[in-house]
Design a protein around this motif. Structure first.
Motif, mmCIF file in Angstrom:
data_model
loop_
_atom_site.group_PDB
_atom_site.id
_atom_site.type_symbol
_atom_site.label_atom_id
_atom_site.label_comp_id
_atom_site.label_asym_id
_atom_site.label_seq_id
_atom_site.Cartn_x
_atom_site.Cartn_y
_atom_site.Cartn_z
ATOM 1 N N VAL A 70 0.834 -1.199 0.000
ATOM 2 C CA VAL A 70 0.000 0.000 0.000
ATOM 3 C C VAL A 70 0.870 1.250 0.000
ATOM 4 C CG1 VAL A 70 -1.913 -1.110 1.218
ATOM 5 C CG2 VAL A 70 -0.168 0.076 2.517
ATOM 6 N N ASN A 71 0.324 2.311 -0.579
ATOM 7 C CA ASN A 71 0.956 3.619 -0.468
ATOM 8 C C ASN A 71 0.649 4.162 0.918
ATOM 9 O OD1 ASN A 71 1.981 3.756 -3.111
ATOM 10 N ND2 ASN A 71 -0.023 4.395 -3.874
ATOM 11 N N LEU A 72 1.660 4.700 1.585
ATOM 12 C CA LEU A 72 1.472 5.303 2.897
ATOM 13 C C LEU A 72 1.125 6.773 2.733
ATOM 14 C CD1 LEU A 72 4.483 3.649 4.751
ATOM 15 C CD2 LEU A 72 2.064 3.058 4.972
ATOM 16 N N GLN A 73 0.619 7.397 3.761
ATOM 17 C CA GLN A 73 0.334 8.818 3.746
ATOM 18 C C GLN A 73 1.666 9.563 3.551
ATOM 19 O OE1 GLN A 73 -2.735 10.432 3.904
ATOM 20 N NE2 GLN A 73 -3.397 8.324 3.524
ATOM 21 N N PRO A 74 1.687 10.555 2.669
ATOM 22 C CA PRO A 74 2.954 11.219 2.345
ATOM 23 C C PRO A 74 3.539 11.999 3.527
ATOM 24 C CG PRO A 74 1.130 12.133 1.044
ATOM 25 C CD PRO A 74 0.569 11.061 1.910
ATOM 26 N N GLN A 79 6.008 7.042 -0.260
ATOM 27 C CA GLN A 79 6.490 5.865 0.461
ATOM 28 C C GLN A 79 5.420 4.798 0.406
ATOM 29 O OE1 GLN A 79 7.464 7.830 4.273
ATOM 30 N NE2 GLN A 79 9.535 7.061 3.942
ATOM 31 N N TYR A 80 5.880 3.551 0.440
ATOM 32 C CA TYR A 80 4.905 2.475 0.475
ATOM 33 C C TYR A 80 5.308 1.437 1.505
ATOM 34 C CZ TYR A 80 7.925 -0.561 -2.381
ATOM 35 O OH TYR A 80 8.952 -1.327 -2.828
ATOM 36 N N ALA A 115 -3.944 4.396 5.637
ATOM 37 C CA ALA A 115 -4.120 5.608 6.435
ATOM 38 C C ALA A 115 -2.906 5.891 7.312
ATOM 39 C CB ALA A 115 -5.360 5.480 7.312
ATOM 40 N N LYS A 116 -1.878 5.042 7.263
ATOM 41 C CA LYS A 116 -0.708 5.178 8.137
ATOM 42 C C LYS A 116 0.401 5.971 7.473
ATOM 43 C CE LYS A 116 -2.339 2.700 11.468
ATOM 44 N NZ LYS A 116 -2.632 3.295 12.738
ATOM 45 N N ARG A 117 1.272 6.513 8.321
ATOM 46 C CA ARG A 117 2.493 7.195 7.879
ATOM 47 C C ARG A 117 3.683 6.300 8.209
ATOM 48 N NH1 ARG A 117 0.957 12.325 6.867
ATOM 49 N NH2 ARG A 117 -0.690 13.249 8.100
ATOM 50 N N ALA A 118 4.745 6.432 7.457
ATOM 51 C CA ALA A 118 5.939 5.614 7.674
ATOM 52 C C ALA A 118 6.498 5.830 9.078
ATOM 53 C CB ALA A 118 7.007 5.929 6.624
ATOM 54 N N LEU A 155 1.108 -11.970 13.580
ATOM 55 C CA LEU A 155 2.527 -12.330 13.538
ATOM 56 C C LEU A 155 3.095 -11.891 12.190
ATOM 57 C CD1 LEU A 155 1.769 -15.859 14.902
ATOM 58 C CD2 LEU A 155 2.748 -14.001 16.217
ATOM 59 N N TYR A 156 3.988 -10.903 12.218
ATOM 60 C CA TYR A 156 4.552 -10.381 10.980
ATOM 61 C C TYR A 156 5.566 -11.363 10.407
ATOM 62 C CZ TYR A 156 2.551 -5.980 12.573
ATOM 63 O OH TYR A 156 1.690 -5.009 12.995
ATOM 64 N N THR A 157 5.470 -11.589 9.086
ATOM 65 C CA THR A 157 6.459 -12.408 8.404
ATOM 66 C C THR A 157 7.286 -11.575 7.437
ATOM 67 O OG1 THR A 157 4.770 -13.057 6.800
ATOM 68 C CG2 THR A 157 5.143 -14.544 8.653
ATOM 69 N N SER A 158 6.795 -10.393 7.091
ATOM 70 C CA SER A 158 7.542 -9.446 6.264
ATOM 71 C C SER A 158 7.010 -8.048 6.545
ATOM 72 C CB SER A 158 7.333 -9.809 4.777
ATOM 73 O OG SER A 158 7.944 -8.845 3.968
ATOM 74 N N PHE A 159 7.932 -7.085 6.676
ATOM 75 C CA PHE A 159 7.523 -5.712 6.997
ATOM 76 C C PHE A 159 8.568 -4.771 6.392
ATOM 77 C CE2 PHE A 159 6.300 -2.014 9.284
ATOM 78 C CZ PHE A 159 5.052 -2.261 9.830
ATOM 79 N N ILE A 160 8.260 -4.198 5.231
ATOM 80 C CA ILE A 160 9.209 -3.334 4.521
ATOM 81 C C ILE A 160 8.565 -1.991 4.239
ATOM 82 C CG2 ILE A 160 10.576 -3.053 2.416
ATOM 83 C CD1 ILE A 160 10.552 -6.149 2.202
ATOM 84 N N ILE A 161 9.270 -0.911 4.626
ATOM 85 C CA ILE A 161 8.827 0.444 4.309
ATOM 86 C C ILE A 161 9.850 1.025 3.355
ATOM 87 C CG2 ILE A 161 8.384 2.762 5.201
ATOM 88 C CD1 ILE A 161 7.674 1.454 7.894
ATOM 89 N N GLN A 162 9.390 1.537 2.196
ATOM 90 C CA GLN A 162 10.300 2.177 1.244
ATOM 91 C C GLN A 162 9.726 3.516 0.814
ATOM 92 O OE1 GLN A 162 10.952 -0.695 -1.907
ATOM 93 N NE2 GLN A 162 12.937 -1.172 -1.030
#
Length: 162
Positions: A70-74, A79-80, A115-118, A155-162
């Motif tokens: 998902v695209n995050l709030q700018p 950022q996604y 609806a979240k920000r990085a 339980l997170y198995t992958s969590f990437i913010i770019q």
């Protein structure tokens, strides 16, 4: 020879009030001790039953979800978030309910994530908060006045913010 009735009366000992009080006290003590023992053993049986129920409880069941992007709030440009996680539920019946309503779950999670920000998600506290929000969102009933789901963990198995 005739026995003297006064002598027969003297041969039968008179019961004293002290002996009567002692007999009543011993009887009361025996009743209290018996009641206490019964309570102790009945409580012990209840505790053993609860322990057996805990041991016989089903192990948790896990429902992996597909990857979300998902695209995050700018904040500082575009950022996604790329995230993948597994839901923990108590029974196989809950797995079936989750799988049958997967489009609703995916929609709820996508709306929540977009609806979240990085900056909100980059800390461990932010990830724990997101887990709580995902659980609350997924546990909402799928139909009006329906039963809520019983998701207990994310339980997170992958969590990437770019």
């Amino acid at each position: 020879m005739k026995a003297d009735p006064k002598a027969d009366a003297a041969a039968v000992p008179k019961s004293s009030p002290k002996k009567l009080i002692i007999i009543i006290a011993v009887a009361a003590l025996a009743l209290v001790a018996g009641g206490g023992a019964a309570w102790y053993f009945l409580q012990g049986d209840a505790g053993a039953k609860q322990e057996k129920e805990v041991k016989l409880a089903e192990p948790p069941v896990y429902v992996p979800l597909e990857k979300f992007v998902v695209n995050l709030q700018p904040e500082d440009g575009e950022q996604y978030l790329q995230i993948q996680f597994t839901l923990q539920v108590p029974t196989l019946e809950q797995v079936e309910v989750i799988k049958a309503n997967m489009p609703k779950i995916q929609s709820r999670v996508l709306l929540l994530l977009s609806a979240k920000r990085a900056s909100e998600l980059s800390t461990p506290e932010g990830k724990r908060q997101l887990s709580s929000e995902i659980i609350a969102s997924v546990n909402e009933p799928f139909v009006d006045k329906g039963q809520p789901q019983l998701v207990s963990d994310v339980l997170y198995t992958s969590f990437i913010i770019q």
